[in-house]
Design a protein around this motif. Structure first.
Motif, PDB file in Angstrom:
ATOM      1  N   ASP A 588       0.836  -1.197   0.000  1.00 34.90           N
ATOM      2  CA  ASP A 588       0.000   0.000   0.000  1.00 34.90           C
ATOM      3  C   ASP A 588       0.872   1.248   0.000  1.00 34.90           C
ATOM      4  OD1 ASP A 588      -2.233  -1.638   0.088  1.00 34.90           O
ATOM      5  OD2 ASP A 588      -2.364  -1.571   2.285  1.00 34.90           O
ATOM      6  N   TYR A 590       1.086   5.247   1.387  1.00 31.76           N
ATOM      7  CA  TYR A 590       0.590   6.190   2.373  1.00 31.76           C
ATOM      8  C   TYR A 590       1.249   7.551   2.144  1.00 31.76           C
ATOM      9  CZ  TYR A 590      -0.967   2.127   5.148  1.00 31.76           C
ATOM     10  OH  TYR A 590      -1.576   0.976   5.586  1.00 31.76           O
ATOM     11  N   ASP A 592       1.533  10.423   4.449  1.00 28.52           N
ATOM     12  CA  ASP A 592       1.273  10.875   5.811  1.00 28.52           C
ATOM     13  C   ASP A 592       1.425  12.380   5.940  1.00 28.52           C
ATOM     14  OD1 ASP A 592       0.882   8.202   6.770  1.00 28.52           O
ATOM     15  OD2 ASP A 592       3.055   7.933   6.726  1.00 28.52           O
ATOM     16  N   SER A 608      -3.901  -0.318  -1.730  1.00 29.23           N
ATOM     17  CA  SER A 608      -4.689   0.794  -1.210  1.00 29.23           C
ATOM     18  C   SER A 608      -3.823   2.048  -1.131  1.00 29.23           C
ATOM     19  CB  SER A 608      -5.233   0.465   0.184  1.00 29.23           C
ATOM     20  OG  SER A 608      -6.097  -0.650   0.150  1.00 29.23           O
ATOM     21  N   TYR A 610      -3.600   5.769   0.973  1.00 28.96           N
ATOM     22  CA  TYR A 610      -4.066   6.478   2.164  1.00 28.96           C
ATOM     23  C   TYR A 610      -3.519   7.906   2.141  1.00 28.96           C
ATOM     24  CZ  TYR A 610      -5.110   1.836   4.125  1.00 28.96           C
ATOM     25  OH  TYR A 610      -5.605   0.576   4.349  1.00 28.96           O
ATOM     26  N   TYR A 612      -3.734  11.775   4.289  1.00 25.84           N
ATOM     27  CA  TYR A 612      -4.121  12.320   5.587  1.00 25.84           C
ATOM     28  C   TYR A 612      -4.032  13.841   5.576  1.00 25.84           C
ATOM     29  CZ  TYR A 612      -3.757   7.523   7.206  1.00 25.84           C
ATOM     30  OH  TYR A 612      -3.938   6.169   7.364  1.00 25.84           O
ATOM     31  N   TYR A 633      -8.388   5.642   0.750  1.00 24.81           N
ATOM     32  CA  TYR A 633      -8.780   6.097   2.075  1.00 24.81           C
ATOM     33  C   TYR A 633      -8.371   7.559   2.234  1.00 24.81           C
ATOM     34  CZ  TYR A 633      -9.403   1.201   3.502  1.00 24.81           C
ATOM     35  OH  TYR A 633      -9.831  -0.103   3.612  1.00 24.81           O
ATOM     36  N   ASP A 636      -8.474   7.938   6.634  1.00 23.46           N
ATOM     37  CA  ASP A 636      -8.904   6.596   7.055  1.00 23.46           C
ATOM     38  C   ASP A 636     -10.361   6.299   6.727  1.00 23.46           C
ATOM     39  OD1 ASP A 636      -6.447   5.647   8.000  1.00 23.46           O
ATOM     40  OD2 ASP A 636      -6.726   6.645   9.943  1.00 23.46           O
ATOM     41  N   LEU A 638     -12.829   5.076   3.944  1.00 23.87           N
ATOM     42  CA  LEU A 638     -12.773   4.355   2.688  1.00 23.87           C
ATOM     43  C   LEU A 638     -13.756   4.972   1.694  1.00 23.87           C
ATOM     44  CD1 LEU A 638     -11.622   1.915   1.146  1.00 23.87           C
ATOM     45  CD2 LEU A 638     -13.436   0.533   2.163  1.00 23.87           C
TER      46      LEU A 638
END
Length: 715
Positions: A588, A590, A592, A608, A610, A612, A633, A636, A638
């Motif tokens: 996945d 991310y 951040d 996936s 993600y 933020y 996401y 977080d 979905l």
């Protein structure tokens, strides 16, 4: 004229006696005027005073005569504590039984003194010692020095040819002080093995117990430890807060161990809080060399021990046949190594055929390597470039709180060398890749940051991975490990291996090179290239890349099964657009914090993504078309199946709200690519859009969000 007795045919009593008669003329024999003659005296404590002076007849009926050529023998008769009640002058001392302790006053020893303690025996000298001709410790026994020994004119020598097992303990207030430029020779004769110098008298930094120049409170100039053929297992052990340092004598004063063929398993161990071996006391250029032709030689600082050096070579003398498995190990909390020089040379396994040599920081220890001015030399692991390659040499930082900080004007290299001349200006920098030609390859050399360790390269220090199958390992699947890399900016002339400029960040020069993440964090300390070259970035576990720079790039192929995290407020661009070697990691992704820019479609169809908002995380889809993923996401939450992108893209889901993740609105400079979120593997449950957007502070903007859960099924 003077007359003395011939001694070869007389009894022991008369052999050691000096018979004084009228006018001071002995009974027999002749000697030319002014010529010194060696006389051997044997102790028996005949006067029962246990005093060594020039008046008591404690030497088989005779009194001692002070002379720099006279020898003293201590046999079984009269064993015990002997007190010097006056200053004594002599030369060689021989102990043929254990239990002798010589104390008080000063013992002055002549040139070429040898102190012999028989095999398995022990003797102690607590009196002050002075000598103008060095000191040789022989006999394969143990000599304890508990007083102040002031030496000049020669080295302290432990062991002779084919003779070893000598132990010299400098303890209980004992000190060795040199007033000249000499040092220590331990196991420097052929086949002289298992000699030990143990230093445990606490010292004050910088200062005793071993001190070459007492006025400057510094130590030995040279140390030769196991430097002759087959001289093995020789040791210098520094404990209990003892301090051993390099003196201020003129010229280079190297400390070397295991430099000859068969000179194996020689060692320096620095153990305990405050215990120190320090070569970096002054600005002179001296090497600490661990193993050139020998193998298994090591320097270890543990339990708070401290090592200081100006230059370090571990099987690193280029052009000389290499030894194997030599190492420097700094281990344990409060243990440290500091290597600093205006012309730093740091080599591990750079000699021909050198294998398995290492520099290691472990278990909470700390290391620092810096050069203090603009002069550079070499800084490499496994950089042998002549003859057979130097293989499987490595630098390793492992364990929670273990740190190695490197601030250097040239790249740290593995599997090759980047070197320069030592001019203070107008540098010539040469890149020597041991992959060219193939007969000179250096193979499987590596840099490891494991189990919570931290490697920090300064803003001007990059990392070159060269040679064949060289690897930079960041993380081993245990505690998060961290490395910071900078960018070398040497203004000199760059030559060799087709190079014209020094690269920044991690440079995987050859296609066989790798950077492997396995729960590791890479931090960019400079702008531009973070990882570049022909090698591979492999995600065996989680990869975290942090940058606060305006733009950092990774141009290499990224593969593997681990997850990829973008951290830090800066921008990271994954710029590999190769059709032959595309990015294809299956984990996945991310974001951040900051911006992650994708320059091509490569995300795995089942993976996936993600994003933020708390870290102002954005994904710049800087490509044409769409990239299919399994799930998206946002904070977080979905998202529903469909296509997503910035406003103005072809995505069905685009809005000012989504621009918080896919655009730098109002500048509108991000790409128009699309994420295609597939729906085969999800079961969707609608949720009011206001609930999804409240966390973003974007109330009033219409966007339908879905709360879903992934269902594992084949795509």
């Amino acid at each position: 004229m003077r007359i003395i007795c011939r001694t070869h045919s007389l009894t022991s009593r008369w052999r050691t006696a000096l018979t004084y008669v009228l006018l001071g003329i002995p009974a027999c024999g002749f000697v030319l005027p002014g010529r010194a003659v060696a006389v051997t005296f044997t102790w028996d404590n005949g006067a029962a005073t246990s005093n060594w002076n020039t008046s008591d007849a404690n030497w088989t009926g005779s009194v001692w005569a002070n002379s720099a050529t006279n020898d003293a023998v201590f046999d079984a008769t009269g064993v015990g504590t002997i007190s010097l009640t006056t200053a004594i002058t002599g030369r060689n001392l021989t102990f043929n039984t254990s239990g002798y302790v010589i104390q008080n006053n000063t013992l002055t020893l002549g040139a070429g003194t040898t102190i012999t303690t028989g095999s398995g025996l022990s003797s102690t000298i607590n009196s002050a010692i002075t000598s103008t001709g060095g000191l040789s410790v022989q006999g394969s026994g143990t000599l304890n020095l508990g007083g102040l020994a002031t030496l000049s004119g020669g080295n302290v020598v432990l062991g002779t040819t084919s003779s070893g097992g000598n132990i010299l303990n400098v303890a209980n207030g004992g000190r060795l002080i040199y007033n000249t430029n000499q040092g220590l020779d331990i196991g420097t004769s052929s086949d002289s093995s298992n000699n030990k110098l143990n230093v445990s008298t606490p010292g004050i930094n910088p200062g005793p117990p071993l001190n070459v120049n007492s006025a400057a409170s510094i130590n030995i100039k040279t140390l030769n430890l196991g430097t002759a053929a087959n001289a093995s297992g020789n040791q210098l052990n520094i404990t209990n807060g003892a301090y051993v340092a390099r003196n201020a004598g003129a010229g280079q004063g190297a400390w070397v161990l295991g430099t000859a063929a068969g000179a194996d398993n020689n060692s320096i161990t620095i153990s305990g809080a405050g215990s120190t071996a320090n070569m970096s006391f002054n600005t002179l250029r001296q090497f600490l060399t661990v193993g050139t032709l020998g193998s298994g030689n090591f320097v270890k600082a543990e339990l708070g021990g401290q090592l200081g050096a100006y230059r370090l070579q571990i099987a690193g003398d280029v052009g000389v046949g290499g030894g194997d498995n030599n190492y420097v190990l700094i281990t344990g909390a409060s243990s440290s190594a500091n290597i600093i020089d205006m012309q730093t040379i740091f080599n591990v396994g750079n000699s021909t055929g050198a294998t398995g040599n290492s520099f290691r920081i472990e278990n909470g220890a700390a290391g620092t390597i810096t050069n203090s001015a603009d002069r550079r030399r070499t800084f490499s692991i496994g950089g042998g470039t002549t003859g057979n390659g130097s293989d499987n040499n490595y630098l390793r930082v492992t364990g929670a709180s273990s740190t190695l900080n490197i601030n250097y004007a040239l790249p740290l290299t593995v599997g090759g060398q980047v070197s320069s001349n030592n001019a203070s200006s107008g540098f010539t920098v040469t890149v020597s890749d041991s992959n060219v030609p193939i007969t000179n390859t250096a193979t499987d050399n590596h840099i490891d940051v494991y189990n919570g360790g931290t490697l920090t390269l300064g803003a001007s220090t990059s990392l070159y991975v060269m040679g064949v199958d060289s690897v930079f390992n960041l993380g081993d699947g245990n505690a998060l490990s961290t490395a910071t890399v900078g960018g070398s900016t040497d203004a000199g002339t760059i030559t060799g291996s087709g190079e014209t400029t020094l690269k920044k960040g991690v440079y995987l020069k050859n296609s066989s090179g790798k950077m492997v993440f396995n729960n590791g964090r890479l931090i960019a300390a400079s702008n531009d290239a973070l990882i570049s070259g022909l090698g591979l970035v492999e995600l065996d576990g989680t990869a975290r890349v942090s940058t606060t720079q305006t733009l950092s790039t990774i141009s290499n192929q990224i593969t593997g099964t681990g997850d990829f995290h973008k951290e830090g407020a800066g921008t990271l661009a994954l710029t590999n657009t190769s059709l032959l070697t595309p990015n294809n990691y299956t984990g996945d992704t991310y974001v951040d914090a900051g911006v992650l820019r994708l320059d091509t479609t490569f995300l795995d169809d089942l993976s996936s993504v993600y994003l933020y908002s708390a870290g102002s995380a954005k994904m710049n889809l800087n490509f044409a078309g769409s990239d299919t993923i399994g799930a998206l996401y946002l904070d977080d939450i979905l998202q529903a199946p469909g296509t997503y992108g910035r406003t103005g893209s072809a995505a069905t889901n685009q809005s000012l709200a989504l621009d918080a993740f896919f655009n730098n609105f109002p500048l509108n400079t991000f790409g128009f690519g699309i994420l295609n979120v597939e729906s085969e593997d999800v079961e969707a449950v609608p949720e009011p859009s206001a609930l999804a957007l409240a966390a973003l502070g974007l109330l009033g903007v219409s966007l339908i969000s879905w709360q879903r859960k992934r269902i594992a099924c084949p795509k």
